[in-house]
Design a protein around this motif. Sequence first.
Motif, PDB file in Angstrom:
ATOM      1  N   ALA A 200       0.818  -1.210   0.000  1.00  0.00           N
ATOM      2  CA  ALA A 200       0.000   0.000   0.000  1.00  0.00           C
ATOM      3  C   ALA A 200       0.853   1.262   0.000  1.00  0.00           C
ATOM      4  O   ALA A 200       0.449   2.302  -0.530  1.00  0.00           O
ATOM      5  N   SER A 201       2.042   1.186   0.594  1.00  0.00           N
ATOM      6  CA  SER A 201       2.952   2.342   0.620  1.00  0.00           C
ATOM      7  C   SER A 201       4.122   2.148  -0.346  1.00  0.00           C
ATOM      8  O   SER A 201       5.150   2.818  -0.211  1.00  0.00           O
ATOM      9  N   ASN A 202       3.970   1.188  -1.282  1.00  0.00           N
ATOM     10  CA  ASN A 202       4.999   0.912  -2.306  1.00  0.00           C
ATOM     11  C   ASN A 202       6.320   0.449  -1.692  1.00  0.00           C
ATOM     12  O   ASN A 202       7.397   0.761  -2.211  1.00  0.00           O
ATOM     13  N   TYR A 203       6.217  -0.307  -0.567  1.00  0.00           N
ATOM     14  CA  TYR A 203       7.379  -0.968   0.043  1.00  0.00           C
ATOM     15  C   TYR A 203       8.505   0.021   0.386  1.00  0.00           C
ATOM     16  O   TYR A 203       9.670  -0.142  -0.011  1.00  0.00           O
ATOM     17  N   ILE A 204       8.190   1.051   1.154  1.00  0.00           N
ATOM     18  CA  ILE A 204       9.186   2.059   1.530  1.00  0.00           C
ATOM     19  C   ILE A 204      10.286   1.408   2.382  1.00  0.00           C
ATOM     20  O   ILE A 204      10.015   0.620   3.292  1.00  0.00           O
TER      21      ILE A 204
ATOM     22  N   GLY B 272      14.344   5.629   2.890  1.00  0.00           N
ATOM     23  CA  GLY B 272      13.079   6.350   2.793  1.00  0.00           C
ATOM     24  C   GLY B 272      12.455   6.355   1.399  1.00  0.00           C
ATOM     25  O   GLY B 272      11.387   6.964   1.203  1.00  0.00           O
ATOM     26  N   MET B 273      13.100   5.709   0.433  1.00  0.00           N
ATOM     27  CA  MET B 273      12.574   5.682  -0.930  1.00  0.00           C
ATOM     28  C   MET B 273      11.539   4.554  -1.105  1.00  0.00           C
ATOM     29  O   MET B 273      11.551   3.549  -0.391  1.00  0.00           O
ATOM     30  N   MET B 274      10.658   4.748  -2.088  1.00  0.00           N
ATOM     31  CA  MET B 274       9.696   3.708  -2.468  1.00  0.00           C
ATOM     32  C   MET B 274      10.318   2.797  -3.513  1.00  0.00           C
ATOM     33  O   MET B 274      11.225   3.193  -4.248  1.00  0.00           O
ATOM     34  N   PHE B 275       9.813   1.586  -3.583  1.00  0.00           N
ATOM     35  CA  PHE B 275      10.338   0.620  -4.538  1.00  0.00           C
ATOM     36  C   PHE B 275       9.810   0.955  -5.932  1.00  0.00           C
ATOM     37  O   PHE B 275       8.652   1.341  -6.107  1.00  0.00           O
ATOM     38  N   SER B 276      10.656   0.805  -6.957  1.00  0.00           N
ATOM     39  CA  SER B 276      10.288   1.106  -8.345  1.00  0.00           C
ATOM     40  C   SER B 276      10.673  -0.037  -9.268  1.00  0.00           C
ATOM     41  O   SER B 276      11.715  -0.688  -9.066  1.00  0.00           O
TER      42      SER B 276
END
Length: 485
Positions: free
Chosen positions: A359-363, A396-400
């Motif tokens: 839901a939070s893009n795996y931060i 602190g980055m989201m997974f892409s």
Amino acid sequence: MKLVLLLCLCAVGALAQDDYDDYGEGKKEAKEVVDPRGHRPVSRGRETYSPGPVSQPPISGGTRYRGRPTAAPVGKAVQEKEEQPESGGCNHMSEKMGVLCPTGCELKKALIKQERNVKPTVEQLKRAVDDLTQSTNSIHGYVLDMTAEVAQRQKVSEGNGLVVDQYTDSLETQHAYIKDTVDVTFPQNIKVLQGVLDKIREKIQRLEKAITTQRAKCQAPCKVTCPIPVVSGKECEDIIRKGGEDSQMYIIRPDPLGTPYKVFCDQTSKNGGWVLIQNRMDGSVDFGRRWDDYRRGFGNIAFDVGKGHCQTPGEYWLGNDRISQLSKMGATELLVEMEDWSGSKVYAQYEQFSMQGEASNYILGVGRYSGTAGNTFLEGATELFGENRTMTIHNGMMFSTYDRDNDKWIPGDPSKQCSKEDGGGWWYNRCHSCNPNGRYYWGGAYTKYMAKHGTDDGIVWMNWKGSWYSLKTISMKIRPYFKQK
């Protein structure tokens, strides 16, 4: 009206002929015969006798002389009928009916008497005319209705004709379609189906051959090439406490209600208990994958090199859902080990590691670094300065992935995607200081001309080897964190 007036005059003439001697009230004495002329002749010449039918004046006794005219008696003067232009109403309409009285009063009486017989006839004629008028109106209305009906039926006929034409056109179109289908489409489909049938027959033959081969192999007892140890646990730390001290593939079950799955447990590095969540060693697995692949996990967990157990890890990514679940079981630490092509090894260890859910893009969250490789997650590339350095920090980055752009490099611009340019899924910023899931380059050093997009897309750890050196091996492992006393 002219017809009615003519009929009335005819009726008056007829009645006058029948009752000429009986007009007036009661029977009266015969009147003195009066010359109907009523005036002296205009010409003083002697009148001559003219043969032919003449009207005789009435004689006494009320009788009428009806005989043929004869020659004038000898010794008497011959008197001819003289037309009297001023006779007025004293003449009948027809000369054959004779002469009426010389006064208008007698004419009035005759007319009044004749009116009794004419009036009913006129009334009857009036009624007939009214009936005729009504019939004419009815016929006119009927004709109008018939005209409207004919017009309506003509419209219906035209509409039916149009429908028939449309139906005919549709029928012709359908006929052409059916004919084309029967003549062209069906034969083509039959040929295609025949080809499919032939391919299916070939597959069936291959399957029959494979079944025959398997039956021959199964005549001897089957042997598992990679047996799974009996011991299992919630994660690798739990397994080592239960006696599973060898580094190999195990079954773990973090959630008692969830499905167990296979992982490789490193039970030797730094006292063991590590779950291998990522491993690169030979480039045998492509890491340039979609979001769903990284969510589920992919690759080869382990394989046997001839010792009877799967003690050698393969290249794989455990899966973001599973990694997130393991990090949420309690305090977790991360160990990253790497080796270059000359055999040198370094590591980076973080006492704090967390990974949020999809839901939070795996931060990513890391903290408390120690090691020899350099703190790329928290500090970025140390060879850069200012903003250029901070845009390479991964914490602190989201997974892409290439199909799910969550990096900080102009979000929403498909031409500015770190994952698409740098070869794999990762916690990209703008873009990286380390790239463990990048493209595998044999030999280490590579150039931008070798890179697909001209960027440093290899297996990079910049704080150790820089941007243009791709490591030989790198692995990421996690375990429950216990504070050292």
